[in-house]
Scaffold this motif. Structure first.
Motif, mmCIF file in Angstrom:
data_model
loop_
_atom_site.group_PDB
_atom_site.id
_atom_site.type_symbol
_atom_site.label_atom_id
_atom_site.label_comp_id
_atom_site.label_asym_id
_atom_site.label_seq_id
_atom_site.Cartn_x
_atom_site.Cartn_y
_atom_site.Cartn_z
ATOM 1 N N PHE A 26 0.835 -1.189 0.000
ATOM 2 C CA PHE A 26 0.000 0.000 0.000
ATOM 3 C C PHE A 26 0.875 1.246 0.000
ATOM 4 O O PHE A 26 1.898 1.310 0.686
ATOM 5 N N SER A 27 0.464 2.252 -0.784
ATOM 6 C CA SER A 27 1.025 3.586 -0.702
ATOM 7 C C SER A 27 -0.088 4.572 -0.986
ATOM 8 O O SER A 27 -1.064 4.240 -1.678
ATOM 9 N N ALA A 28 0.040 5.784 -0.457
ATOM 10 C CA ALA A 28 -1.027 6.774 -0.602
ATOM 11 C C ALA A 28 -1.245 7.163 -2.060
ATOM 12 O O ALA A 28 -2.346 7.543 -2.453
ATOM 13 N N THR A 29 -0.200 7.079 -2.872
ATOM 14 C CA THR A 29 -0.316 7.472 -4.277
ATOM 15 C C THR A 29 -0.765 6.322 -5.176
ATOM 16 O O THR A 29 -1.534 6.527 -6.114
ATOM 17 N N ASP A 30 -0.300 5.096 -4.897
ATOM 18 C CA ASP A 30 -0.615 3.951 -5.758
ATOM 19 C C ASP A 30 -1.777 3.111 -5.248
ATOM 20 O O ASP A 30 -2.310 2.274 -5.982
ATOM 21 N N GLY A 31 -2.175 3.293 -3.991
ATOM 22 C CA GLY A 31 -3.274 2.525 -3.444
ATOM 23 C C GLY A 31 -2.863 1.127 -3.028
ATOM 24 O O GLY A 31 -1.698 0.851 -2.734
#
Length: 462
Positions: A26-31
């Motif tokens: 998970f990352s805030a930009t890639d979801g």
């Protein structure tokens, strides 16, 4: 939200015996991404290999937590030598904790959310410090940090309560001790609500901080509580992860300037009023703040700001110039004077002719929120320029003069965004004195100067 990556096992709810190894990230930009060494979908038919397979729910366990992935769509499928199947899925949301969700419509009783700018916006510190110096050597002898936890504030909202909580922790070790303080907002619901309702509430609170600052506000942690189905009726905590609407490009060390902070608007009661009022008016905030969350062309920024103002007026002000009954009689009288074969056409042309024009809508909004006082401008001139610029942009009529410059698009959009914020502030009864605080803001002073320059008679649309 902190990024993470972990290996684990994953399965479909109806087939918990068929578990597949994979990696969740998970990352805030890639979801949310799920890469499987194996497959969950039916690959027996060639037709299924190219379709975007979708699963409402995928269960898993990784990082010593149960995982529930919602809204999962297969994004890639491949067969690697010597016959290893790999699938990749994207998920709308990931829920991590000690419980598994069995449906997309699962309901929750409570949510606590941290925002990246919330502590600065509250303008409150729970730490004070004092120093003692030796009277002879004048060297520091004692330094004391005092922690005084902020008392929890709570207010009623429609269907529940909202609370402002203070949090703190001591990271590091005995040789390198640190200290972190923060605030969070907690929403408690009288009756369990689904996650889509909670997401609307979170976005509405997020928009309040974004609208009153120069930086996009982002949720950094979302914790949900769900009622345990066991006999003791306890609650299970889950953390929610999902791709954000705003790009977290600003560094944490960057200072944020606030047009209005929590105290300026009237504290937590004003936050509660904002939440109650804006829950059913999300479209206005979405249009007004779209450029704050995502980069866009200045033409789009301007057009969205115009749409935000027009939509707000349609929602909150009379949407007719004449009383409907009086106008209907007037329209029927006009139609009766044309030949019968043209009456239907004319009636259709007059269907929306009783609605206020854009110029009138913007002018009424500006007078309602005292925008002329804040920008010290002629509201008639300003509304005319905004309207002419919008019409020139939509109709592409070269005879109407040159289109607005990028600078004009930008500053008119900024003035319209301020218009919408000030109207919402008045609807939500912000604390007395907020207009003076806004007027004295350096950014607003610059905006007022730019608007005055554009309203000179030599400018297009004046």
């Amino acid at each position: 939200m902190e990024s993470f990556e972990s290996d684990g096992l994953f399965w479909l709810p109806e087939a918990d015996g068929d578990q597949v190894a994979g990696r969740i990230s998970f990352s805030a930009t890639d979801g949310v991404k799920l890469n499987l060494i194996g497959g969950l979908s039916d690959t027996s038919s060639f037709a299924n290999l190219n379709n975007a397979i979708r699963f409402p729910i995928i269960h898993g366990v990784a990082g010593k937590r149960y995982l529930t992935l919602q809204g999962c769509t297969r994004s890639s499928y491949r067969m690697e030598f010597p016959g290893t199947l790999r699938e990749e899925y994207r998920a709308d949301w990931l829920f991590a904790g000690h419980a598994l969700l069995n449906s997309e419509g699962e309901k929750f009783t409570e949510v606590t959310v941290h925002f990246n700018n919330l502590w600065n916006w509250t303008n409150t510190s729970i730490v004070s410090h004092s120093y003692t110096f030796d009277t002879e050597t004048q060297q520091l002898s004692t330094a004391t940090l005092t922690l005084t936890p902020h008392e929890t504030e709570e207010c009623e909202i429609e269907g529940g309560k909202i609370a402002l909580l203070s949090t703190w922790k001591i990271p590091g070790n005995r040789q390198n001790i640190g200290f972190e303080q923060d605030f969070s907002l907690r929403l408690t619901y009288e009756n369990p609500v689904d996650f889509s309702f909670i997401r609307t509430d979170i976005a509405t609170l997020q928009d309040l901080i974004s609208a009153t600052s120069d930086s996009a506000c982002l949720p950094t942690d979302i914790s949900l509580w769900i009622t345990d189905e066991s006999d003791d009726g306890g609650k299970e905590r889950l953390n929610a992860y999902g791709q954000q609407s705003a790009q977290p490009t600003a560094k944490k060390s960057k200072s944020v300037d606030f047009l209005l902070n929590l105290a300026d608007i009237g504290g937590l009661p004003a936050v509660a009023r904002w939440l109650n009022f804006l829950r059913n008016r999300r479209i206005v905030l979405g249009l007004a703040l779209s450029s704050r969350y995502r980069g866009m062309y200045v033409e789009n920024k301007f057009f969205n700001a115009v749409s935000a103002a027009e939509t707000l007026h349609r929602m909150e002000f009379p949407n007719s110039v004449m009383p409907k009954g009086e106008y209907k009689n007037f329209r029927d009288l006009l139609v009766s004077y044309v030949p019968e074969e043209h009456q239907k056409w004319l009636k259709e042309q007059l269907a929306f002719s009783n609605e206020p024009r854009l110029r009138g809508r913007i002018k009424e909004l500006a007078q309602f929120c005292d925008l002329p006082l804040v920008l010290d401008c002629d509201v008639d001139q300003w509304a005319k320029m905004v309207t002419n610029t919008r019409n020139r942009m939509v109709h592409h009529d070269d005879k109407k003069g040159p289109r607005a410059s990028n600078a004009q698009f930008y500053w008119m959009a900024e003035s319209l965004q301020l218009l919408v914020l000030l109207c919402l502030a008045k609807f939500c009864s912000f604390q007395v004195g907020y207009l003076e605080k806004v007027k004295e803001d350096e950014g607003v002073k610059l905006l007022a100067e730019r608007v005055k320059n554009f309203l000179q008679p030599t400018q297009p649309g004046a």
